[in-house]
Design an enzyme around this catalytic site. Sequence first.
Site, PDB file in Angstrom:
ATOM      1  N   LYS A  28     -13.285   8.873 -52.534  1.00 47.15           N
ATOM      2  CA  LYS A  28     -12.888  10.019 -53.367  1.00 47.15           C
ATOM      3  C   LYS A  28     -13.024   9.680 -54.849  1.00 47.15           C
ATOM      4  O   LYS A  28     -13.557  10.465 -55.626  1.00 47.15           O
ATOM      5  CB  LYS A  28     -11.444  10.417 -53.021  1.00 47.15           C
ATOM      6  CG  LYS A  28     -10.926  11.616 -53.782  1.00 47.15           C
ATOM      7  CD  LYS A  28      -9.937  12.415 -52.962  1.00 47.15           C
ATOM      8  CE  LYS A  28      -8.613  11.715 -52.782  1.00 47.15           C
ATOM      9  NZ  LYS A  28      -7.792  11.743 -54.018  1.00 47.15           N
ATOM     10  N   GLY A 101      -5.168  15.223 -59.023  1.00 47.25           N
ATOM     11  CA  GLY A 101      -4.791  14.558 -60.274  1.00 47.25           C
ATOM     12  C   GLY A 101      -5.965  13.820 -60.877  1.00 47.25           C
ATOM     13  O   GLY A 101      -6.162  13.819 -62.104  1.00 47.25           O
ATOM     14  N   ASP A 327      -2.542   3.916 -53.079  1.00 41.61           N
ATOM     15  CA  ASP A 327      -2.611   5.080 -52.192  1.00 41.61           C
ATOM     16  C   ASP A 327      -2.300   4.734 -50.739  1.00 41.61           C
ATOM     17  O   ASP A 327      -2.246   5.631 -49.886  1.00 41.61           O
ATOM     18  CB  ASP A 327      -3.999   5.722 -52.277  1.00 41.61           C
ATOM     19  CG  ASP A 327      -4.230   6.370 -53.638  1.00 41.61           C
ATOM     20  OD1 ASP A 327      -3.234   6.739 -54.302  1.00 41.61           O
ATOM     21  OD2 ASP A 327      -5.397   6.491 -54.039  1.00 41.61           O
ATOM     22  N   ARG A 358       6.225  10.095 -53.197  1.00 44.61           N
ATOM     23  CA  ARG A 358       5.915   9.482 -51.895  1.00 44.61           C
ATOM     24  C   ARG A 358       7.003   8.541 -51.400  1.00 44.61           C
ATOM     25  O   ARG A 358       7.104   8.300 -50.192  1.00 44.61           O
ATOM     26  CB  ARG A 358       4.562   8.757 -51.966  1.00 44.61           C
ATOM     27  CG  ARG A 358       3.417   9.738 -52.006  1.00 44.61           C
ATOM     28  CD  ARG A 358       2.056   9.071 -52.013  1.00 44.61           C
ATOM     29  NE  ARG A 358       1.024  10.101 -51.871  1.00 44.61           N
ATOM     30  CZ  ARG A 358      -0.243   9.949 -52.203  1.00 44.61           C
ATOM     31  NH1 ARG A 358      -0.654   8.802 -52.706  1.00 44.61           N
ATOM     32  NH2 ARG A 358      -1.101  10.936 -52.025  1.00 44.61           N
TER      33      ARG A 358
END
Length: 454
Positions: A28, A101, A327, A358
């Site tokens: 990504k 983001g 992540d 998170r």
Amino acid sequence: MSAHGTPTPLTAHPSGPLRGTAEVPGDKSISHRALILGALSVGETRITGLLEGQDVLDTAAAMRAFGAEVTRGADGAWQVFGVGVGGFAEPDRVIDCGNSGTGVRLIMGAMATSPITATFTGDASLCRRPMGRVTEPLALFGAHAHGRHGGRLPMTVVGAAMPVPVRYAVPVPSAQVKSAVLLAGLNAPGETVVIETEATRDHTERMLAGFGARLRVEEGSEGRVITLTGQPELAPQSVAVPRDPSSAAFPVCAALMVPGSELRVPGVSRNPTRDGLYVTLAEMGADLAFENPREEGGEPVADLVARFSGALRGVEVPPARAASMIDEFPILAALAATAEGTTVMRGVKELRVKESDRIAAMAAGLAACGVPVSETEDSLTVEGRGAQGVAGGATVATHLDHRIAMSFLCLGLAARAPVTVDDAGPIATSFPDFGPLLTRLGARLGETTPALPI
Ligand code: S3P
């Protein structure tokens, strides 16, 4: 959430072994950067392996709005006909970055040193996230930003007509902030210097060098010092996007949780700024092998083989490793729930400003699944259930966060009772094929059985 905004719940049922080849999507971070740098170069950039997730599609649409031509060929490769550094046109509509983001912060950087104005928005998750971390350094170049209270989207950025180069020490470990400053520095005369005390993912630096920018990276007493010479002419490139190690983490960790599993993930990025999870998994006793190491598109890649090898051991993840696996903490927390002993993740307060908070989302979901957890402002502790197993049997709130959704679906495959996520829609932002891929490997994902919301 579906395209119509209706939540789409999904349930993971206890499953048999996961076996086969997991072809996870393109990275990504690299996909966003390839589109943006393609748009800032002169001529045709060709991108293969681009992640066709909603986050990246939103960045492609934004690059069109700034004047680049972005198309997808019948063979699945993408072409970007760029407008050159300083060549962005003023968009005639609001730029909607959806859930991303990375998209919004990098694009703000890329336009902030051109004499144009753009208004940015996003979904409910993105409109809660702080943009001041980017607009503060962009103001040093001469740009102005006007957003909602607390530096939130929607926000209008007025680019600097006469940008000046800056020297900026990034106050939080953030590749997005570093990258926004470097992209802004492209259209400022002279040298822009970015200093980071903790190394974060370095795809922007690698790709800028690949597109022909003059860039120096030095390790000094202050940290990692990146010096970029402004106003280069970027040359279009052929970019082969490697597979995303952050997406690979989900099937890999699912395989490490479900007895009898064995998976191969071909061509996954082994960029050392992204490998913290794989270091942690090795410390937990995971059976992982990286085969056929090679280079693709300026990034190291390898084929990863993951085999279930019994319950793993809980570990302490040191703060110094946080940036290299930022992540991956949600899926690590899910895996840790199935391990023997306690896993402590420290130095992770950045997790509070991701697509959701998170730390809070994982703590609440794990507790609902019968796993003892505790949190502080910047740590999460998970007491592994080991041989006893994770109870499951809960519906978990995902807060528009793709990684929270995927983490609990993986956990549900290994729990004693099914785990439901309240909304699997956001998974399409980063891993549209997640459900079908896991199903092909042997996972039982499907209809939601009624369960009490947490
Ligand atoms: C990203 C940087 C990280 C990461 C995000 C992608 C990037 O965010 O969490 O998913 O592509 O630069 P931060 O820069 O906020 O740490």
